[in-house]
Design a protein around this motif. Structure first.
Motif, PDB file in Angstrom:
ATOM      1  N   THR A  39       8.500  26.363   5.369  1.00  0.00           N
ATOM      2  CA  THR A  39       9.280  27.527   4.964  1.00  0.00           C
ATOM      3  C   THR A  39       8.587  28.129   3.749  1.00  0.00           C
ATOM      4  O   THR A  39       8.343  27.431   2.766  1.00  0.00           O
ATOM      5  N   LEU A  40       8.255  29.403   3.832  1.00  0.00           N
ATOM      6  CA  LEU A  40       7.568  30.082   2.733  1.00  0.00           C
ATOM      7  C   LEU A  40       8.566  30.891   1.919  1.00  0.00           C
ATOM      8  O   LEU A  40       9.326  31.696   2.459  1.00  0.00           O
ATOM      9  N   LEU A  41       8.563  30.662   0.607  1.00  0.00           N
ATOM     10  CA  LEU A  41       9.337  31.462  -0.334  1.00  0.00           C
ATOM     11  C   LEU A  41       8.340  32.131  -1.269  1.00  0.00           C
ATOM     12  O   LEU A  41       7.609  31.453  -1.996  1.00  0.00           O
ATOM     13  N   VAL A  62      11.042  36.610   1.257  1.00  0.00           N
ATOM     14  CA  VAL A  62      10.316  37.407   0.271  1.00  0.00           C
ATOM     15  C   VAL A  62      11.313  37.898  -0.777  1.00  0.00           C
ATOM     16  O   VAL A  62      12.208  38.689  -0.465  1.00  0.00           O
ATOM     17  N   MET A  63      11.171  37.413  -2.001  1.00  0.00           N
ATOM     18  CA  MET A  63      12.101  37.740  -3.072  1.00  0.00           C
ATOM     19  C   MET A  63      11.705  39.048  -3.769  1.00  0.00           C
ATOM     20  O   MET A  63      10.518  39.261  -4.050  1.00  0.00           O
ATOM     21  N   PRO A  64      12.682  39.903  -4.062  1.00  0.00           N
ATOM     22  CA  PRO A  64      12.374  41.095  -4.867  1.00  0.00           C
ATOM     23  C   PRO A  64      12.081  40.691  -6.311  1.00  0.00           C
ATOM     24  O   PRO A  64      12.508  39.631  -6.774  1.00  0.00           O
ATOM     25  N   LYS A  84       6.136  35.825 -15.059  1.00  0.00           N
ATOM     26  CA  LYS A  84       7.306  34.967 -14.879  1.00  0.00           C
ATOM     27  C   LYS A  84       8.577  35.798 -14.891  1.00  0.00           C
ATOM     28  O   LYS A  84       9.458  35.636 -14.041  1.00  0.00           O
ATOM     29  N   HIS A  85       8.706  36.710 -15.848  1.00  0.00           N
ATOM     30  CA  HIS A  85       9.944  37.469 -15.980  1.00  0.00           C
ATOM     31  C   HIS A  85      10.122  38.477 -14.848  1.00  0.00           C
ATOM     32  O   HIS A  85      11.255  38.857 -14.527  1.00  0.00           O
ATOM     33  N   GLU A  86       9.046  38.908 -14.227  1.00  0.00           N
ATOM     34  CA  GLU A  86       9.180  39.746 -13.040  1.00  0.00           C
ATOM     35  C   GLU A  86       9.815  38.973 -11.896  1.00  0.00           C
ATOM     36  O   GLU A  86      10.514  39.547 -11.051  1.00  0.00           O
ATOM     37  N   ARG A  87       9.610  37.662 -11.859  1.00  0.00           N
ATOM     38  CA  ARG A  87      10.040  36.847 -10.731  1.00  0.00           C
ATOM     39  C   ARG A  87      11.302  36.028 -10.992  1.00  0.00           C
ATOM     40  O   ARG A  87      11.967  35.599 -10.036  1.00  0.00           O
ATOM     41  N   ALA A  90      18.014  35.566 -10.776  1.00  0.00           N
ATOM     42  CA  ALA A  90      19.031  34.599 -10.380  1.00  0.00           C
ATOM     43  C   ALA A  90      18.961  34.341  -8.878  1.00  0.00           C
ATOM     44  O   ALA A  90      19.166  33.207  -8.422  1.00  0.00           O
ATOM     45  N   LYS A  91      18.661  35.373  -8.095  1.00  0.00           N
ATOM     46  CA  LYS A  91      18.576  35.210  -6.641  1.00  0.00           C
ATOM     47  C   LYS A  91      17.445  34.269  -6.262  1.00  0.00           C
ATOM     48  O   LYS A  91      17.613  33.383  -5.414  1.00  0.00           O
ATOM     49  N   ALA A  92      16.280  34.440  -6.887  1.00  0.00           N
ATOM     50  CA  ALA A  92      15.144  33.559  -6.577  1.00  0.00           C
ATOM     51  C   ALA A  92      15.477  32.109  -6.899  1.00  0.00           C
ATOM     52  O   ALA A  92      15.166  31.199  -6.116  1.00  0.00           O
ATOM     53  N   MET A  93      16.091  31.883  -8.044  1.00  0.00           N
ATOM     54  CA  MET A  93      16.428  30.505  -8.424  1.00  0.00           C
ATOM     55  C   MET A  93      17.479  29.908  -7.495  1.00  0.00           C
ATOM     56  O   MET A  93      17.408  28.732  -7.124  1.00  0.00           O
ATOM     57  N   ALA A  94      18.466  30.724  -7.073  1.00  0.00           N
ATOM     58  CA  ALA A  94      19.506  30.217  -6.166  1.00  0.00           C
ATOM     59  C   ALA A  94      18.923  29.881  -4.800  1.00  0.00           C
ATOM     60  O   ALA A  94      19.242  28.829  -4.216  1.00  0.00           O
TER      61      ALA A  94
END
Length: 388
Positions: A39-41, A62-64, A84-87, A90-94
């Motif tokens: 699974t690719l994130l 694919v995370m915004p 780092k701050h671009e990525r 909260a959604k990416a971490m969840a």
């Protein structure tokens, strides 16, 4: 095995928009054995997920990313990297936390994605091409101004790295970087060098002798190397080989590199394939004065059967090879280049003459680390339990 692969950039080999952090996962995914369910994130960027990567993965997320303006504000006040701050949404971490619990292990690639190490659960492997603190130390060493600011950046990078989870297995590309990083963090770090694919070098297509330099031409050390090559090395070569041509090839050349172009110097931007550059040259030259990691373009030139003349910095951690000449002294460097530009039969195809490390071997090394992380995570589980 069910593997969650998190990458800071979409895995790709785009000639203009790709880089080391996108190339490595692209090749690893292409070469992982089929029994590994991936699974690719990853994070949205200028390049879409290539079709061959989508078809290789069971699922792709694919995370915004945040706007660069807002990420810049967070970077200033948070004293950490813009990427780092671009990525770090909260959604990416969840999503990372949720997916890691559904997989046997997580492999995170790239320094701008390492923040997710504290969000995921289970066996964990972290890979970064150049460790933040090691790269920052190089920047400090070559900085001409604002050195206290560079030292502060280096300290903050090291502080962030020391907060990485103790259970995580750490990987980087260069052996010297691995040793330095291990000493700084007081924990094991493994070097997993990049790979290359062998190819048969065709006869050179140019009429006259050609020397090439290949690398990202918007990267500080490569910009310096290109200037050294054209302003210092080339004039000495032209004294003996007046018709020699120099080709500088790579992505997004800076204005100072483009300014080097002339009647006997060609600057090629964003070439679709560096193999075409290597196959049409007589020698690859790398007069590097600084850099970290392993210079992959040296390995790729050798794999293409092209003679290489390099400084010790450029040839760092390269295995001995019959086509590789290493010279620190300027006079000796020039002599080696001239010798290859004037060698009898220089237009004939050149066999590699030495083994090269393949991307399949690289993928096997990553898989070995993931397996070790799973076994380590299983050691403390009750009998009959699995880490998944």
């Amino acid at each position: 095995m069910k593997l969650l692969y998190i990458t800071e950039s979409v895995p790709n080999r785009d000639p203009m928009l790709g880089d080391g952090s996108s190339m490595i996962p692209f090749e690893v995914l292409r070469n992982l054995p089929g029994e590994v369910a991936v699974t690719l994130l990853t994070f949205a960027g200028p390049v879409d997920v290539p079709a061959e990567i989508r078809s290789r993965c069971n699922a792709v997320h694919v995370m915004p990313t945040r706007s660069r303006a807002w990420a810049t504000v967070l970077s200033v006040f948070g004293l950490t990297g813009l990427g780092k701050h671009e990525r770090s949404t909260a959604k990416a971490m969840a999503i990372a936390a949720q997916l890691s619990g559904q997989h046997d292990a997580t492999l995170i690639h790239g320094p701008h994605a390492l923040f997710l190490a504290n969000a995921v659960s289970g066996p964990l492997v972290l890979q970064t091409v150049d460790p933040w603190s090691v790269r920052a130390a190089m920047d400090t060493a070559i900085a001409r101004t604002l050195r206290p600011a560079y030292r502060a950046r280096e300290f903050l990078a090291l502080l962030a790295e020391r907060r990485l989870p103790p259970r995580a297995r750490l990987l980087t590309v260069g052996a010297a970087d691995a040793r330095t990083w291990s000493e700084r963090l007081a924990r094991p770090v493994r070097s997993v060098p990049n790979g290359a694919e062998e190819s048969v070098r065709d006869a050179a297509r140019q009429n006259g002798p050609v020397a090439c330099f290949v690398g990202s031409l918007n990267y500080g050390p490569n910009i310096d190397s290109a200037n050294v090559l054209i302003r210092k090395i080339a004039p000495l070569v032209w004294q003996q080989v007046p018709d020699a041509r120099f080709v500088l090839a790579g992505r997004r050349p800076e204005a100072s590199v483009q300014a080097l172009a002339g009647p006997r110097v060609e600057v090629l931007a964003n070439v679709p394939s560096v193999l075409a550059v290597f196959h049409s040259a007589d020698v690859a030259v790398f007069p590097d004065e600084h850099g970290v990691g392993i210079r992959n373009s040296v390995r790729e030139a050798l794999a293409a059967g092209l003679p290489v003349v390099a400084t010790p910095v450029a040839a760092r951690e390269q295995d001995p090879h019959p086509l590789l000449a290493v010279e620190q002294d300027t006079e000796g460097f020039v002599d080696q280049v001239v010798r290859r530009l004037t060698a009898p039969g220089r237009h004939r195809p050149s066999p590699g003459g030495g083994s090269v490390r393949t991307w399949r071997a690289v993928a096997e090394d990553y898989l070995d680390e993931v397996g070790s992380a799973i076994r380590s995570g299983s050691a403390g589980l009750p009998s009959g339990k699995s880490p998944a």
